[in-house]
Motif scaffolding. Structure first.
Motif, short mmCIF file in Angstrom:
data_model
loop_
_atom_site.label_atom_id
_atom_site.label_comp_id
_atom_site.label_asym_id
_atom_site.label_seq_id
_atom_site.Cartn_x
_atom_site.Cartn_y
_atom_site.Cartn_z
N SER A 31 0.81 -1.22 0.00
CA SER A 31 0.00 0.00 0.00
C SER A 31 0.84 1.27 0.00
O SER A 31 0.34 2.35 -0.32
CB SER A 31 -0.92 0.00 1.22
N SER A 32 2.13 1.16 0.34
CA SER A 32 2.99 2.35 0.37
C SER A 32 3.05 3.04 -0.99
O SER A 32 3.18 4.26 -1.06
CB SER A 32 4.41 1.96 0.81
N SER A 35 0.05 5.27 -1.22
CA SER A 35 0.25 6.42 -0.33
C SER A 35 1.18 7.45 -0.97
O SER A 35 0.96 8.66 -0.86
CB SER A 35 0.84 5.96 1.01
N ASP A 39 0.38 11.39 -2.09
CA ASP A 39 1.20 12.55 -1.73
C ASP A 39 1.58 13.36 -2.95
O ASP A 39 1.58 14.60 -2.94
CB ASP A 39 2.46 12.10 -1.00
N GLU A 46 -6.12 9.02 3.76
CA GLU A 46 -5.44 7.94 4.47
C GLU A 46 -5.75 6.61 3.80
O GLU A 46 -6.89 6.36 3.40
CB GLU A 46 -5.90 7.88 5.94
N VAL A 47 -4.73 5.79 3.65
CA VAL A 47 -4.92 4.45 3.10
C VAL A 47 -5.14 3.50 4.26
O VAL A 47 -4.24 3.29 5.08
CB VAL A 47 -3.70 4.01 2.28
N TYR A 194 8.41 6.31 2.31
CA TYR A 194 7.75 5.06 1.98
C TYR A 194 8.73 3.96 1.55
O TYR A 194 8.34 2.82 1.34
CB TYR A 194 6.73 5.28 0.85
#
Length: 325
Positions: A31-32, A35, A39, A46-47, A194
């Motif tokens: 998931s990073s 995210s 950004d 928010e994930v 991340y």
């Protein structure tokens, strides 16, 4: 590659104001990548943790009062929905968009490695195979990124996934071009939080690249007896970081092959020998050219000046290093 330009700054300028609301969930650590895309786009989303990836983008319709929702339940569609508001992030035009999506699909082999709890040697092989695929593409296309010379969502997702997969499967080395590509992305200000703390080194040796800058930083203890390091630390009382790298015979090769932190600059060291005046170690910016006669005047040398580069025996005796260090 390592001129330390802000290669993703173009994307930072596209942060958008929008009335679209997003709900995003995905399994960690993959998931990073989502995210990071959030950004880059400039969203405040928010994930949340989930067993599978899901992105829902809802747009209000003032005319009908009925909101319109777009749902993505694959990594490719999720990336597309998040990145669609930034021109170029999914490529320029349908052809490039297809290439971006194709690379993200290819990167799902890395997601599989990241999401499994099993430990299997085959997973390490899958990561190395993917890295070789990226290497062949970058070397053959002569491009900075996977699709052209501007980073896309594919570069963001795959670089973060590859870095994390290397850590998980203990892949210590990456091919040269792949390492440059991965390090450049993972050390960018928008992405480094991340990325894993340490990235692999170049195939063939070297210490792992530090997340903070990308250079292969060696422990200074192995260089404590080096004459240059001792002079800098003990005599000049300067703090320094020692970097270990393969021999580089030209400044261009150094810049290309040895990543360093963004705020630092590469330099070249010239060790001159003059029969009358002695030895001089001159440190210059890599792009600087030098005239030895002018240098002699700058150093305040009187009389005839005949400065020549010292031979390798003198380098080893006086500096404890070889040509190219």
């Amino acid at each position: 590659y390592h001129t330390r330009l802000h290669l993703l700054d173009k994307l930072e300028n596209f942060a958008t104001m929008t009335s679209v609301t997003y709900v995003v969930s995905a399994p960690a650590p993959s998931s990073s990548a989502l995210s990071a895309l959030i950004d880059i786009v400039g969203l405040t989303v928010e994930v949340s943790a989930g067993d599978s990836v899901s992105v829902t983008a809802t747009t209000p319709n003032a005319l009908t009062g009925v909101p319109t929702s777009v749902v993505g339940t694959s990594w490719t569609s999720a990336a597309r929905i998040i990145a669609s508001s930034v021109p170029g992030l999914m490529g320029d035009g349908p052809k490039q968009t297809a290439l971006v999506e194709g690379w993200i699909e290819a990167g799902l082999s890395l997601v599989s490695v990241l999401q499994t709890e099993k430990k299997d040697a085959a997973f390490k092989g899958a990561v190395e195979e993917f890295a070789s695929k990226v290497e062949a593409h970058l070397s053959g296309s002569k491009q900075t990124y996977l699709i052209g010379d501007v980073p896309t969502a594919a570069d963001v997702c795959l670089a973060l996934w590859l870095g994390a997969a290397c850590v998980k499967t203990a892949v210590a080395n990456l091919p040269q071009q792949t390492l440059k590509w991965c390090t450049t992305l993972c050390t960018h200000d928008l992405l480094k939080k991340y990325a894993p703390e340490k990235l692999p080194s170049a195939a063939g040796g070297g210490a792992p690249a530090e997340k903070g800058g990308g250079a292969a930083a060696a422990g200074s203890s192995s260089f404590d007896d080096n004459p240059i390091v001792k002079k800098v630390k003990d005599e000049f009382k300067l703090e320094c970081t020692v970097y270990e790298h393969k021999l580089c015979m030209t400044a261009e090769e150094l810049v290309s092959d040895v990543p360093i932190p963004e705020d630092d600059s590469h330099t070249k060291n010239l060790f001159f020998k003059d029969k009358k005046h002695g030895l001089f170690l001159v440190t210059l910016a890599t792009e600087t050219t030098i005239n030895t006669k002018a240098l002699g005047k700058m150093l305040g040398l009187e009389g005839k000046v005949n400065m020549r580069l010292a031979d390798e025996a003198t380098l080893d005796k006086c500096l404890g290093c070889k040509k190219g260090c």
